[in-house]
Design a protein around this motif. Structure first.
Motif, mmCIF file in Angstrom:
data_model
loop_
_atom_site.group_PDB
_atom_site.id
_atom_site.type_symbol
_atom_site.label_atom_id
_atom_site.label_comp_id
_atom_site.label_asym_id
_atom_site.label_seq_id
_atom_site.Cartn_x
_atom_site.Cartn_y
_atom_site.Cartn_z
ATOM 1 N N ARG A 195 -28.157 18.320 21.479
ATOM 2 C CA ARG A 195 -27.986 17.238 22.402
ATOM 3 C C ARG A 195 -27.577 16.051 21.518
ATOM 4 N NH1 ARG A 195 -32.835 17.501 26.805
ATOM 5 N NH2 ARG A 195 -31.768 19.352 27.788
ATOM 6 N N PRO A 196 -26.431 15.336 21.637
ATOM 7 C CA PRO A 196 -25.963 14.248 20.662
ATOM 8 C C PRO A 196 -27.040 13.145 20.400
ATOM 9 C CG PRO A 196 -24.603 14.129 22.608
ATOM 10 C CD PRO A 196 -25.855 15.421 22.885
ATOM 11 N N ASN A 197 -27.971 12.913 21.475
ATOM 12 C CA ASN A 197 -28.985 11.753 21.053
ATOM 13 C C ASN A 197 -30.404 12.212 20.301
ATOM 14 O OD1 ASN A 197 -29.689 13.208 23.312
ATOM 15 N ND2 ASN A 197 -30.752 11.583 24.309
ATOM 16 N N GLU A 198 -30.161 13.527 19.972
ATOM 17 C CA GLU A 198 -31.775 14.257 19.398
ATOM 18 C C GLU A 198 -31.309 14.232 17.767
ATOM 19 O OE1 GLU A 198 -32.931 17.465 21.274
ATOM 20 O OE2 GLU A 198 -33.838 16.404 22.903
ATOM 21 N N THR A 199 -32.240 14.191 16.939
ATOM 22 C CA THR A 199 -31.847 14.379 15.456
ATOM 23 C C THR A 199 -32.764 15.755 15.224
ATOM 24 O OG1 THR A 199 -32.254 11.967 15.163
ATOM 25 C CG2 THR A 199 -32.630 13.488 13.233
ATOM 26 N N TYR A 200 -31.845 16.492 14.332
ATOM 27 C CA TYR A 200 -32.240 17.823 13.762
ATOM 28 C C TYR A 200 -32.542 17.820 12.485
ATOM 29 C CZ TYR A 200 -30.850 18.731 18.623
ATOM 30 O OH TYR A 200 -30.614 18.561 20.007
ATOM 31 N N ASP A 201 -33.345 18.716 12.040
ATOM 32 C CA ASP A 201 -33.587 19.007 10.405
ATOM 33 C C ASP A 201 -32.741 20.198 10.238
ATOM 34 O OD1 ASP A 201 -35.278 20.898 11.127
ATOM 35 O OD2 ASP A 201 -37.049 20.075 10.437
ATOM 36 N N LYS A 202 -32.639 20.464 8.850
ATOM 37 C CA LYS A 202 -31.767 21.659 8.598
ATOM 38 C C LYS A 202 -32.512 22.814 8.960
ATOM 39 C CE LYS A 202 -29.709 19.868 4.421
ATOM 40 N NZ LYS A 202 -29.611 19.888 3.023
ATOM 41 N N GLU A 217 -40.353 22.018 17.582
ATOM 42 C CA GLU A 217 -40.985 23.481 18.002
ATOM 43 C C GLU A 217 -40.040 24.591 18.002
ATOM 44 O OE1 GLU A 217 -42.720 22.802 21.767
ATOM 45 O OE2 GLU A 217 -44.085 21.099 20.722
ATOM 46 N N TYR A 218 -38.840 24.236 17.733
ATOM 47 C CA TYR A 218 -37.643 25.687 17.735
ATOM 48 C C TYR A 218 -38.150 26.555 16.867
ATOM 49 C CZ TYR A 218 -34.457 22.306 20.449
ATOM 50 O OH TYR A 218 -33.822 21.551 21.026
ATOM 51 N N THR A 219 -38.597 26.356 15.629
ATOM 52 C CA THR A 219 -38.979 27.111 14.932
ATOM 53 C C THR A 219 -40.182 28.474 15.304
ATOM 54 O OG1 THR A 219 -40.346 25.995 13.648
ATOM 55 C CG2 THR A 219 -38.118 26.066 12.962
ATOM 56 N N GLN A 220 -40.770 27.802 16.451
ATOM 57 C CA GLN A 220 -41.985 28.636 16.962
ATOM 58 C C GLN A 220 -41.513 29.901 17.811
ATOM 59 O OE1 GLN A 220 -44.587 25.996 18.811
ATOM 60 N NE2 GLN A 220 -44.843 24.697 17.013
ATOM 61 N N TYR A 221 -40.006 29.797 18.109
ATOM 62 C CA TYR A 221 -39.515 30.824 19.007
ATOM 63 C C TYR A 221 -38.963 32.081 18.008
ATOM 64 C CZ TYR A 221 -41.057 27.839 22.555
ATOM 65 O OH TYR A 221 -41.662 27.003 23.314
ATOM 66 N N PRO A 222 -38.787 33.088 18.564
ATOM 67 C CA PRO A 222 -37.878 34.112 18.098
ATOM 68 C C PRO A 222 -36.519 33.854 17.617
ATOM 69 C CG PRO A 222 -38.853 35.154 19.809
ATOM 70 C CD PRO A 222 -39.172 33.412 19.996
ATOM 71 N N SER A 223 -35.992 34.638 16.653
ATOM 72 C CA SER A 223 -34.891 34.188 15.988
ATOM 73 C C SER A 223 -33.722 34.469 17.081
ATOM 74 C CB SER A 223 -34.641 34.847 14.712
ATOM 75 O OG SER A 223 -34.773 36.270 14.950
ATOM 76 N N PHE A 224 -34.072 35.510 18.094
ATOM 77 C CA PHE A 224 -32.882 35.802 18.842
ATOM 78 C C PHE A 224 -32.751 34.667 20.073
ATOM 79 C CE2 PHE A 224 -36.753 37.914 20.227
ATOM 80 C CZ PHE A 224 -36.719 37.473 21.673
ATOM 81 N N ILE A 225 -33.508 33.638 19.833
ATOM 82 C CA ILE A 225 -33.529 32.271 20.713
ATOM 83 C C ILE A 225 -32.819 31.455 20.220
ATOM 84 C CG2 ILE A 225 -34.600 30.548 22.328
ATOM 85 C CD1 ILE A 225 -34.725 33.474 23.568
ATOM 86 N N PHE A 226 -31.894 30.729 20.840
ATOM 87 C CA PHE A 226 -30.936 29.550 20.216
ATOM 88 C C PHE A 226 -31.139 28.318 21.101
ATOM 89 C CE2 PHE A 226 -29.215 33.190 18.277
ATOM 90 C CZ PHE A 226 -28.752 32.905 16.972
ATOM 91 N N PHE A 227 -30.776 27.239 20.612
ATOM 92 C CA PHE A 227 -31.123 25.938 21.630
ATOM 93 C C PHE A 227 -29.916 25.177 21.544
ATOM 94 C CE2 PHE A 227 -35.356 27.389 20.531
ATOM 95 C CZ PHE A 227 -36.117 27.245 21.672
ATOM 96 N N ASP A 228 -29.606 24.859 22.772
ATOM 97 C CA ASP A 228 -28.385 23.800 22.860
ATOM 98 C C ASP A 228 -28.686 22.504 22.386
ATOM 99 O OD1 ASP A 228 -25.524 23.130 23.631
ATOM 100 O OD2 ASP A 228 -26.430 22.730 25.655
#
Length: 172
Positions: A165-172, A152-163
């Protein structure tokens, strides 16, 4: 001869002190003010000392973003706006759009303690009142603590970044 030696010694001491302070300033820009709101002068002390990262734990209470570590410590007058955004906005106005007079960046780490989605909505609404903060290329707003799922990170404005976590998988 004694006088020349004393002057030379004084010069060496001053030069070494200046070098030491310059090195100290370089190191401190990498410093993080953890739970900054617990300081006697939140935000101000970290900024006066050149910290590159400042953390505030945030709770959404009565539609207000309050700064506290635990729910029992919430005080409605200790808000993210009063303790951080008003002061940061003033610095940006005084420093030509920068938190510091030089071009150093500032990370504002918002550790969300209450529900992620509603707190993020309130944070975005608050940031919309401060276009200087949300548009500054010298400020990074990073969300930690309670966060939405990475998908859901892409649903937020580009001025918001997310920390991350080593146990989560992220796409590009």
């Amino acid at each position: 001869m004694k006088r020349i030696y004393s002057l030379l010694l004084a010069f060496v001491l001053i030069f070494n002190l200046q070098t030491l302070f310059a090195q100290e300033l370089k190191r401190i820009t990498k410093a993080h003010s953890h739970n900054d709101y617990e300081q006697k002068r939140p935000f101000d002390l970290a900024m006066e000392n050149g910290f590159g990262s400042i953390e505030a734990d945030v709770w959404l209470k009565d539609n207000t973003l309050c700064v506290a570590h635990d729910a029992k410590d919430i005080q409605l007058d200790k808000t993210l706006e009063n303790l951080y955004f008003n002061k940061l906005n003033t610095l940006l106005q005084n420093n030509k759009g920068r938190p510091y007079k030089d071009q150093r960046e500032l990370q504002l780490l918002i550790d969300i303690k209450s529900d992620a989605k509603s707190t993020l909505e309130a944070l975005i609404a608050l940031l919309n009142k401060y276009p200087n903060i949300k548009k500054s290329k010298y400020i990074k707003i990073v969300i930690s603590g309670n966060r939405p799922v990475p998908a859901e990170y892409t649903q937020y404005p580009s001025f918001i970044f997310f920390d991350g976590r080593p146990n989560e998988t992220y796409d590009k």
